[in-house]
Scaffold this motif. Structure first.
Motif, PDB file in Angstrom:
ATOM      1  N   ILE A  28       0.879  -1.177   0.000  1.00  0.00           N
ATOM      2  CA  ILE A  28       0.000   0.000   0.000  1.00  0.00           C
ATOM      3  C   ILE A  28       0.910   1.218   0.000  1.00  0.00           C
ATOM      4  O   ILE A  28       1.740   1.377   0.898  1.00  0.00           O
ATOM      5  CB  ILE A  28      -0.920  -0.006   1.231  1.00  0.00           C
ATOM      6  CG1 ILE A  28      -1.827  -1.241   1.207  1.00  0.00           C
ATOM      7  CG2 ILE A  28      -1.716   1.275   1.316  1.00  0.00           C
ATOM      8  CD1 ILE A  28      -2.593  -1.464   2.492  1.00  0.00           C
ATOM      9  N   ASN A  30       3.364   1.580  -1.800  1.00  0.00           N
ATOM     10  CA  ASN A  30       4.698   0.981  -1.959  1.00  0.00           C
ATOM     11  C   ASN A  30       5.321   0.490  -0.656  1.00  0.00           C
ATOM     12  O   ASN A  30       6.541   0.346  -0.556  1.00  0.00           O
ATOM     13  CB  ASN A  30       5.662   1.937  -2.667  1.00  0.00           C
ATOM     14  CG  ASN A  30       5.439   1.975  -4.158  1.00  0.00           C
ATOM     15  OD1 ASN A  30       4.417   1.499  -4.660  1.00  0.00           O
ATOM     16  ND2 ASN A  30       6.374   2.544  -4.886  1.00  0.00           N
ATOM     17  N   LEU A 225      -7.412  -0.295  -2.908  1.00  0.00           N
ATOM     18  CA  LEU A 225      -7.278   1.017  -3.539  1.00  0.00           C
ATOM     19  C   LEU A 225      -7.629   2.143  -2.568  1.00  0.00           C
ATOM     20  O   LEU A 225      -6.991   3.200  -2.563  1.00  0.00           O
ATOM     21  CB  LEU A 225      -8.159   1.090  -4.784  1.00  0.00           C
ATOM     22  CG  LEU A 225      -7.689   0.255  -5.978  1.00  0.00           C
ATOM     23  CD1 LEU A 225      -8.781   0.168  -7.031  1.00  0.00           C
ATOM     24  CD2 LEU A 225      -6.417   0.851  -6.576  1.00  0.00           C
ATOM     25  N   ASN A 228      -4.769   2.599  -0.315  1.00  0.00           N
ATOM     26  CA  ASN A 228      -3.682   3.244  -1.050  1.00  0.00           C
ATOM     27  C   ASN A 228      -3.899   4.759  -1.116  1.00  0.00           C
ATOM     28  O   ASN A 228      -2.974   5.544  -0.888  1.00  0.00           O
ATOM     29  CB  ASN A 228      -3.606   2.649  -2.456  1.00  0.00           C
ATOM     30  CG  ASN A 228      -2.351   3.060  -3.198  1.00  0.00           C
ATOM     31  OD1 ASN A 228      -1.242   2.752  -2.783  1.00  0.00           O
ATOM     32  ND2 ASN A 228      -2.528   3.766  -4.307  1.00  0.00           N
ATOM     33  N   THR A 287      -1.845   7.348  -7.074  1.00  0.00           N
ATOM     34  CA  THR A 287      -1.310   6.194  -7.782  1.00  0.00           C
ATOM     35  C   THR A 287       0.050   5.822  -7.208  1.00  0.00           C
ATOM     36  O   THR A 287       0.893   6.698  -6.969  1.00  0.00           O
ATOM     37  CB  THR A 287      -1.195   6.493  -9.286  1.00  0.00           C
ATOM     38  OG1 THR A 287      -2.501   6.761  -9.803  1.00  0.00           O
ATOM     39  CG2 THR A 287      -0.594   5.315 -10.034  1.00  0.00           C
ATOM     40  N   ALA A 288       0.254   4.527  -6.990  1.00  0.00           N
ATOM     41  CA  ALA A 288       1.535   4.007  -6.510  1.00  0.00           C
ATOM     42  C   ALA A 288       2.063   3.007  -7.535  1.00  0.00           C
ATOM     43  O   ALA A 288       1.382   2.035  -7.864  1.00  0.00           O
ATOM     44  CB  ALA A 288       1.372   3.332  -5.151  1.00  0.00           C
ATOM     45  N   SER A 303      -4.672   4.186  -9.010  1.00  0.00           N
ATOM     46  CA  SER A 303      -4.315   2.796  -9.297  1.00  0.00           C
ATOM     47  C   SER A 303      -3.075   2.380  -8.523  1.00  0.00           C
ATOM     48  O   SER A 303      -2.353   3.205  -7.957  1.00  0.00           O
ATOM     49  CB  SER A 303      -4.076   2.611 -10.806  1.00  0.00           C
ATOM     50  OG  SER A 303      -5.269   2.817 -11.535  1.00  0.00           O
ATOM     51  N   ILE A 304      -2.839   1.063  -8.522  1.00  0.00           N
ATOM     52  CA  ILE A 304      -1.652   0.469  -7.922  1.00  0.00           C
ATOM     53  C   ILE A 304      -1.006  -0.425  -8.961  1.00  0.00           C
ATOM     54  O   ILE A 304      -1.683  -1.238  -9.605  1.00  0.00           O
ATOM     55  CB  ILE A 304      -1.997  -0.362  -6.673  1.00  0.00           C
ATOM     56  CG1 ILE A 304      -2.660   0.507  -5.603  1.00  0.00           C
ATOM     57  CG2 ILE A 304      -0.765  -1.046  -6.107  1.00  0.00           C
ATOM     58  CD1 ILE A 304      -3.196  -0.294  -4.418  1.00  0.00           C
ATOM     59  N   VAL A 320      -5.791  -2.388 -10.168  1.00  0.00           N
ATOM     60  CA  VAL A 320      -4.642  -2.992  -9.489  1.00  0.00           C
ATOM     61  C   VAL A 320      -3.931  -3.904 -10.491  1.00  0.00           C
ATOM     62  O   VAL A 320      -4.530  -4.851 -10.996  1.00  0.00           O
ATOM     63  CB  VAL A 320      -5.070  -3.795  -8.250  1.00  0.00           C
ATOM     64  CG1 VAL A 320      -3.842  -4.415  -7.574  1.00  0.00           C
ATOM     65  CG2 VAL A 320      -5.820  -2.912  -7.269  1.00  0.00           C
TER      66      VAL A 320
END
Length: 798
Positions: A28, A30, A225, A228, A287-288, A303-304, A320
Motif C-alpha cells: 500500500i 509501496n 485502492l 492506497n 497512484t503508486a 491505481s496500484i 490494481v
C-alpha cells in the motif's frame, strides 16, 4: 504488554493480482501492509511483538525487524490454533491481538490507554459502518461495556458498531480459547469472537473502545485502492531518482532512487518506485507504482502497480496491476491465451544484408555527410584531457598495504595485480607472469537501437567522447554505460535511451549476449551486447544519428571513427550467408574448441599491486621494468555533454601499436578464417577464439612467447592480398591511445595449409558468427574484424 500479529491470509480475490504473497505483505503506497501494522503497534509503546506465520510464508521473515519474534505454525489454520502456537511467547502477559489483514491508519493510542487503565479480560475495537449486516456487530452500553454480539444481523438492533481486527486480552483468554476449541466439533473452526462470546455468556465483562479513524480490512481490490489513497495522502515531495526537463511534477510526488521519469506528467499524491522507468505517460493522482516497473505511453489514475509490472499504451483508473503483469492494448497480445513465437526470424539476416549493402542513409546521405556531421559535433563540444600525477587523482587513492588503486565510492573499477600461469601441456606453451590489471566486476550495457526507414534498417549511433580516444569523438552505440553510469554512482545526468535496454520488451530483441573485453587488460570483464529493433518514433538527440550498416562499413575503412563498443555489438548481429558447406562441421568446430579449452590450464589470481614483480611506480606512472607492454597513468578530464562534466581517473596506456589479423582462404569457393585458440589471464573461461595474429610485433619473442608462424605472412603481404586494413582504437573509457592495426589477409595453401598448426582451425565467418549468439567463445579483437564483414566493409562473398 505484548502484541501478537496473526497472518493476513491468502485471499482468493488476490489470485489475479498476486498469487504468491500473503495479504499482510500486499503493498500500500509501496509499503507492505505488515509495516503499517508493526508501526501501529510500536507507536503504543509495545516492542515485544510476535508474528505467527504458516509454512507458505517464508517471505514474511525478511519483511520484519529484529524486535519481532517469528512464530512458525504448521498446524490447522485459524485464529485459535495460531493463538495456541504463540502461548509460550505470550507467557501470561497482557497482549494486543492484531489481525494482519487490517489497516488502522490512525493508530491505537486511545484503545491501548483504555485497556491499560481498566484491564478487562477482553476489550474489542469497534467502528461505525454504513452496513452492519456484513459484520459482527456489538451492542455497547455505558462505559463501553459490551451488552450483546450479533453475527451479520439483518437487524442489528440499532447498533452500527462493527467489531474490527484488533483485540486486547489478559492471559485469561488462553483458558477460554482452549475450552472453546475442546467443545467445538465440525468443519467450522471457531474464531476469537467465539471465545469472546463464550466469556460473555458466562458473565465475564467485555469492554470495547470505539475507533474513529481510518480502518479497512484489506479483503478486496476496492479496499486495497481505498487504503492506497489514504496512505498516499501522507506523502511529502521527495525526488531521489532521475527526472528529465520535459517532465512535469505536480504536488506531493515521490520518485525513488534509481527510477527514471522521461517526458511524463505525474500528479500527486503519487509514488514511483526504485528502478522503475516512466516514459511518455501520465501518472496520478492517488497512484503508486512499485519498483522495477515499466510505464510507457500510459495513463494511470487512482491505481496500484505492483513490482515488476509493465503497462503500455493503456489508460487505467481504479485498477490494481499484479506483480510481473503485462498490461498492453488488446491487439498487442492476440486473442489466444498462449501464442508461440517463431524460434528464429528467418527474414532478419536478409534485412541485415540489405542494410549492409545500403551506402546511403535516410538522414545522412553518404560517408562525406557523416564525416561532416561528426566534425560539427566535435566543434560543438569542448574536451580537455590532461595527464596528471597519479597522486593528484580526485577521489582515487592507493591502498597503503596492497598498493591497489581504487575510487573512494567503492564503485567504478580498481587497478590491482594479477598472477597468471598458462599451461598448454608442453614446454612451448607454458608461461607465467604478473601484471597490473583493471578489475571491474559490474556488467555494462552496450546497446544499439535499430529501426527501419524506407524499408532499410538503420542503427542509432552516438558521437561520444571518451578520454582515452586518439580522436576524442567516435561513433559509439546508442547506449554505452557501465552499471555505475546508469545507476548514478557519479551523480551525473541520466543515460539517454537506456529504457529500451533495461526493458527489451519495448522492442524486438535481435541480439542480447554477454561478451568479454580485452583479456590482457581487464580481469573477467563482461558487457551485455544488445541490439533492439523498435517500430515506434525515436527522435535522435543532438549527438545521435541514424546510419545504415553499409554506412558504418564505409566508416570502418577510416582510422578511429567507429569505436570498439559499436564494433563488438555489430559483430553479434545474426548475419548469416547461405554456404554450401564448410571445411569442418559446426559440431567439429565446437569439439576442437572444447579440446583446446581442456588442453589449457589457465590459473589467474588477484594479488596486491604492490607485489607485482618486474613493475614499479613513480609519481606519473606504473610501468614495466623494461618499458614494455603498457603503463598505468592518470588523466584529468573536462567534457561537456557527458553524464559528468569533470572528473579524473587512471587509464592503461599501451606502449606500442598492436597488430590484429585474420588469415583468409577461399576453400572450395567458400571463405574461411583461420582462428587461434588464445589463452589470456583476464578471460572468464581462460580461452577464447581470436584472430590468426594478435600481438605487438616489437615484443614478440622478447618476452619468451613463441613466434607466430603467420606473422611474416601478414607483415609481408602484397597489397592485392590485403582485403581490409585500418587502425582502430580500443576501449577509450579505460585505455589511453590503445590502437591496433586490423587486417584481413588472403593466403594460399603454401602459406596457410588446410591442416594448420596446433591451436588453429579454419572456420567460416558464418560459423564464427553463430558462436557469437553465446558468450565467451570469440574474443573482442576477432569481433572487430567480424563487424567489418557484417557491415559490408569487406566483401567475402560474391
Amino acid at each position: 504488554m505484548k502484541a501478537l500479529v496473526l497472518p493476513g491470509g491468502w485471499d482468493s480475490w488476490r489470485s489475479p493480482v498476486d498469487r504468491s504473497t500473503p495479504a499482510h505483505l500486499v503493498r500500500i503506497a509501496n509499503k507492505p501492509l505488515l509495516e503499517y501494522v508493526l508501526e501501529t503497534i510500536r507507536n503504543i509503546g509495545v516492542t515485544d511483538i510476535g508474528l505467527v506465520i504458516d509454512d507458505r510464508e517464508p517471505q514474511t521473515v525478511g519483511a520484519v525487524g529484529g524486535d519481532v519474534r517469528v512464530i512458525p505454525h504448521h498446524g490447522a489454520p485459524g485464529t485459535l490454533p495460531a493463538l495456541a502456537a504463540a502461548r509460550d511467547f505470550l507467557d501470561g502477559d497482557d497482549f494486543l491481538l492484531y489481525s494482519g489483514g487490517n489497516l488502522l491508519a490512525d493508530g491505537l493510542g486511545a484503545a491501548a490507554a483504555e485497556f491499560r487503565s481498566t484491564r478487562p479480560v477482553a476489550q474489542l475495537l469497534v467502528h461505525k459502518v454504513p452496513d452492519p449486516s456484513a459484520f459482527v456487530v456489538a451492542e455497547v452500553g455505558e462505559n463501553g461495556v459490551v451488552l450483546d454480539l450479533r453475527d451479520h444481523p439483518a437487524d442489528s438492533g440499532g447498533s452500527n458498531l462493527a467489531v474490527i481486527g484488533a483485540y486486547f486480552f489478559t492471559a485469561e483468554i488462553h483458558a477460554a480459547a482452549a475450552a472453546v476449541s475442546a467443545a467445538t466439533s465440525g468443519a467450522t473452526e471457531p474464531g476469537v469472537i467465539d471465545v469472546v462470546r463464550w466469556l460473555h455468556g458466562r458473565g465475564v465483562e467485555i469492554g470495547s473502545q470505539e475507533y474513529y479513524g481510518f480502518w479497512r480490512a484489506v479483503e478486496s481490490p476496492d479496499a486495497l485502492l481505498e487504503c492506497n489513497r489514504q496512505m498516499l495522502g501522507e506523502l511529502h515531495r521527495d525526488i531521489a531518482g532521475d527526472v528529465d526537463d520535459e517532465t512535469e511534477l505536480v504536488g506531493p510526488v515521490v520518485v525513488a532512487a534509481g527510477a527514471r521519469v522521461v517526458r511524463s506528467r505525474i500528479v500527486g499524491p503519487a509514488i514511483v518506485g526504485a528502478d522503475t522507468v516512466v516514459e511518455g505517460s501520465k501518472v496520478g493522482p492517488n497512484t503508486a507504482v512499485g519498483r522495477d516497473c515499466v510505464i510507457h505511453a500510459a495513463t494511470l489514475t487512482d491505481s496500484i502497480v505492483f513490482d515488476g509490472a509493465s503497462v503500455r499504451a493503456t489508460s487505467l483508473r481504479d485498477f490494481v496491476v499484479g506483480r510481473f503483469a503485462w498490461i498492453v492494448p488488446a491487439g498487442d497480445r492476440g486473442t489466444a491465451p498462449i501464442r508461440l513465437e517463431p524460434r528464429e526470424d528467418l527474414s532478419l539476416p536478409g534485412r541485415l544484408a540489405d542494410s549492409a549493402a545500403a551506402k546511403h542513409g535516410r538522414h545522412l546521405h553518404d560517408t562525406a555527410e557523416v564525416t561532416a556531421w561528426l566534425g560539427g559535433r566535435a566543434r560543438a563540444h569542448r574536451y580537455q584531457v590532461e595527464r596528471i600525477p597519479i597522486t593528484e587523482l580526485d577521489g582515487w587513492s592507493t591502498h597503503p598495504e596492497t598498493g591497489n588503486l581504487a575510487h573512494r565510492s567503492g564503485k567504478f573499477f580498481t587497478i590491482e595485480g594479477l598472477d597468471v600461469t598458462v599451461d598448454g601441456g608442453s614446454p612451448r606453451s607454458y608461461r607465467h607472469w604478473q601484471q597490473p590489471i583493471i578489475v571491474q566486476p559490474e556488467v555494462g550495457i552496450l546497446g544499439i537501437l535499430v529501426k527501419e526507414f524506407d524499408g532499410v534498417l538503420h542503427c542509432l549511433l552516438q558521437a561520444k567522447m571518451e578520454p582515452g580516444n586518439p580522436e576524442p569523438l567516435q561513433l559509439s552505440p546508442t547506449v554505452q554505460a557501465t552499471h555505475s553510469n546508469y545507476t548514478g554512482v557519479h551523480n551525473g545526468a541520466s543515460v539517454p535511451y537506456l529504457e529500451y535496454f533495461l526493458d527489451p520488451g519495448r522492442g524486438k530483441v535481435i541480439a542480447d549476449v554477454l561478451q568479454s573485453e580485452h583479456g590482457s587488460w581487464f580481469s573477467r570483464k563482461v558487457n551485455r551486447n544488445m541490439i533492439i529493433e523498435v517500430d515506434e518514433e525515436v527522435p535522435p538527440r543532438a549527438d545521435f544519428c541514424w546510419l545504415t550498416l553499409g554506412q558504418v562499413g564505409d566508416l570502418l575503412w577510416q582510422d578511429n571513427v567507429v569505436n570498439m563498443d559499436t564494433r563488438t555489438v555489430l559483430a553479434c548481429a545474426p548475419a548469416s550467408v547461405a554456404e554450401p558447406g564448410a571445411l569442418h562441421s559446426d559440431a567439429e568446430v565446437l569439439s576442437w574448441f572444447t579440446a583446446e579449452r581442456s588442453r589449457y590450464d589457465v590459473a589467474a589470481r588477484h594479488i596486491p599491486l604492490a607485489d607485482v614483480t618486474d613493475w614499479s611506480s613513480d609519481e606519473w606512472a606504473i610501468r614495466h621494468a623494461r618499458d614494455w607492454y603498457f603503463q598505468v597513468v592518470a588523466v584529468s578530464v573536462r567534457a561537456d555533454r557527458r553524464e559528468v562534466a569533470r572528473w579524473s581517473q587512471p587509464l592503461i596506456e599501451p606502449i606500442r601499436l598492436g597488430l590484429i589479423a585474420f588469415v583468409l582462404r577461399q576453400i572450395a569457393g567458400v571463405p574461411h578464417l583461420l582462428v587461434h585458440a588464445r589463452a589470456e589471464g583476464g578471460f572468464r573461461n581462460g580461452v577464447e577464439m581470436g584472430p590468426t595474429v594478435q600481438l605487438t610485433p616489437q615484443y614478440h619473442e622478447l618476452d619468451g612467447s613463441p613466434r607466430s608462424r603467420f606473422l611474416d605472412l601478414v607483415l609481408d603481404a602484397a597489397p592485392e592480398r590485403v582485403r581490409y586494413t585500418s587502425v582502430q582504437s580500443e576501449e577509450g573509457g579505460r585505455l589511453l591511445n590503445a590502437e591496433n592495426r586490423y587486417l584481413i589477409v588472403e593466403a594460399d595453401e603454401s602459406q596457410a595449409p588446410l591442416r594448420p598448426p596446433e591451436g588453429y582451425l579454419w572456420v567460416t565467418p558464418s560459423q564464427l558468427g553463430s558462436l557469437l549468439r553465446h558468450g565467451h567463445y570469440v574474443n573482442i579483437q576477432a569481433r572487430t574484424l567480424l563487424a567489418a564483414i557484417h557491415t559490408g566493409a569487406v566483401r567475402l562473398y560474391d
